[in-house]
Enzyme design. Structure first.
Site, mmCIF file in Angstrom:
data_model
loop_
_atom_site.group_PDB
_atom_site.id
_atom_site.type_symbol
_atom_site.label_atom_id
_atom_site.label_comp_id
_atom_site.label_asym_id
_atom_site.label_seq_id
_atom_site.Cartn_x
_atom_site.Cartn_y
_atom_site.Cartn_z
ATOM 1 N N LYS A 162 -9.355 -42.212 -25.022
ATOM 2 C CA LYS A 162 -8.030 -41.978 -25.584
ATOM 3 C C LYS A 162 -7.113 -41.369 -24.520
ATOM 4 O O LYS A 162 -7.477 -40.393 -23.842
ATOM 5 C CB LYS A 162 -8.127 -41.051 -26.790
ATOM 6 N N GLU A 217 -5.577 -50.648 -24.278
ATOM 7 C CA GLU A 217 -5.181 -51.004 -25.642
ATOM 8 C C GLU A 217 -3.836 -50.380 -25.994
ATOM 9 O O GLU A 217 -3.651 -49.167 -25.880
ATOM 10 C CB GLU A 217 -6.259 -50.519 -26.622
ATOM 11 N N ASP A 242 -3.922 -54.186 -30.970
ATOM 12 C CA ASP A 242 -4.478 -53.534 -32.158
ATOM 13 C C ASP A 242 -3.375 -53.335 -33.186
ATOM 14 O O ASP A 242 -3.282 -54.069 -34.163
ATOM 15 C CB ASP A 242 -5.132 -52.200 -31.784
ATOM 16 N N LYS A 266 -10.390 -55.778 -36.753
ATOM 17 C CA LYS A 266 -10.801 -54.683 -37.633
ATOM 18 C C LYS A 266 -11.026 -55.235 -39.037
ATOM 19 O O LYS A 266 -10.073 -55.418 -39.812
ATOM 20 C CB LYS A 266 -9.770 -53.564 -37.611
ATOM 21 N N GLN A 294 -12.161 -48.318 -37.617
ATOM 22 C CA GLN A 294 -11.242 -47.639 -38.518
ATOM 23 C C GLN A 294 -11.846 -46.308 -38.956
ATOM 24 O O GLN A 294 -11.491 -45.785 -40.000
ATOM 25 C CB GLN A 294 -10.983 -48.512 -39.752
#
Length: 365
Positions: A162, A217, A242, A266, A294
């Site tokens: 992240k 991403e 995404d 997803k 998720q």
């Protein structure tokens, strides 16, 4: 086989530690909804709807209400195998991504259980296993490195990092991870659209590329079409979609735009019906895929793993390792995790067996 009832049960399972990402992402517990599709053959399909208010605008309250009051009346009397027919009903109500996705997943599960086949076989049968990646949430660099090393020892050789709030730290963490984990480990980053300035994003990601970043991403907001195209043209690595690819229509638009080169599928937000459509679009465009997370518990993990194993376009390690963040689970038998992969069995359906005592313990009203 006909559907007799669609049940929605909200529940809450605490995480081992809080997880942070992007500007507003924060979780202390998995607050999700268990969706169960009951049939007149005595077969029940199960799935999980994760509430993500900051992404889809859904809460456990809204998902539970939508399933009980809008979607159950639509589904009673339908054959759970008729997915093209029941999506006509679902699409009459906009939004509610994960509520719809969970019903779709539960219908497929019921059909596979009734037919006596595992979903990975019914959905394509490419494989019975899927390699995993591990998500490193926003923490001090040294903590992220230690966490990655601990999961490398468990066989996981791909890490999603992240980033997005502190550009200099982003570069430092990728550099530190590469130096400590070695060249064979797959490193990629997820900014959750947090780089608000295109030029900062370009400079930061180019420097991360120097340390073997494989792809990035959603570095910029979805609405910034010019910035996303400029960024894509400046990088030697692909951008993975995404937040820009919620639906098959989104995927078609993004392929035409040319700002992405990979897709995160997803299953909780697109079910299997629309996930199949997305995988076909990706294959036609030559885009590799992975199964995104998720924040699923074991129920949702197994559902996503079945799809990831079944489809050969899902060629990168998938992010569906979030069940390892949880203090407990609803499953009577743990997710079959071994040497960095989920290895699926030949059990009919998605393989999820609900522990009723645990469901009673964690359910919410």
């Amino acid at each position: 086989m006909k559907i007799t009832r669609v049940e929605a049960i909200p529940y809450r399972i605490p995480l081992v530690a809080p997880v942070k990402w992007g500007f507003a992402g924060y979780m202390e517990a998995a607050e999700h909804v268990l969706v169960m599709v009951h049939t007149d053959e005595g077969v029940t399909g199960v799935a999980e709807a994760p509430a993500r208010p900051s992404i889809y605008g859904e809460s456990i309250a809204s998902i539970t209400y939508a399933v009980r009051n809008w979607f159950e009346p639509m589904f009673v009397g339908l054959d759970p195998a008729h997915n093209e027919k029941f999506w006509v009903q679902l699409d009459r109500i906009p939004g509610n991504n994960t509520a719809k996705g969970a019903i779709d997943l539960a219908c497929y599960d019921a059909v596979a259980r009734y037919r006596g086949v595992p979903l990975w076989e019914m959905l394509g049968g490419a494989s019975d296993r899927v390699r995993l990646s591990w998500m490193l949430a926003l923490r001090p660099v040294s903590e992220m490195v230690r966490e990655a090393e601990s999961f490398l020892a468990k066989g996981i050789k791909a890490f999603k990092v992240k980033v997005g709030l502190e550009p200099q730290k982003d570069i430092e963490v990728i550099k530190a991870l590469r130096e400590n984990l070695g060249d064979e480990v797959l490193l990629y980053a997820d900014a959750n659209m947090a780089y608000e300035d295109t030029n900062i994003a370009i400079r930061t990601i180019q420097k991360m590329q120097d340390h073997g970043l494989a792809f990035i991403e959603e570095p910029l907001p979805v609405w910034d079409r010019r910035g996303r195209l400029k960024l894509a043209g400046s990088l030697s690595i692909p951008i993975m979609g995404d937040e820009s690819v919620f639906t098959p229509h989104d995927v078609a638009r993004e392929i035409e735009l040319g700002a992405i080169g990979m897709i995160s599928i997803k299953a909780p937000r697109t079910g299997y019906t629309y996930s199949l459509k997305i995988s076909h679009l990706a294959e036609t465009a030559g885009f590799p895929c992975l199964m995104g997370t998720q924040g699923e518990t074991g129920v949702g993990t197994l559902a996503s793993a079945q799809f990831g194993a079944a489809r050969r376009i899902v060629s990168y390690p998938s992010e569906i390792s979030f069940f390892l963040f949880l203090q407990d689970d609803l499953l009577a038998e743990p997710v079959p995790f071994k040497d960095g992969s989920i290895v699926l069995s030949d059990s009919p359906g998605n393989g999820a067996k609900i522990d009723q005592k645990k469901l009673k313990k964690y359910r919410m009203e």
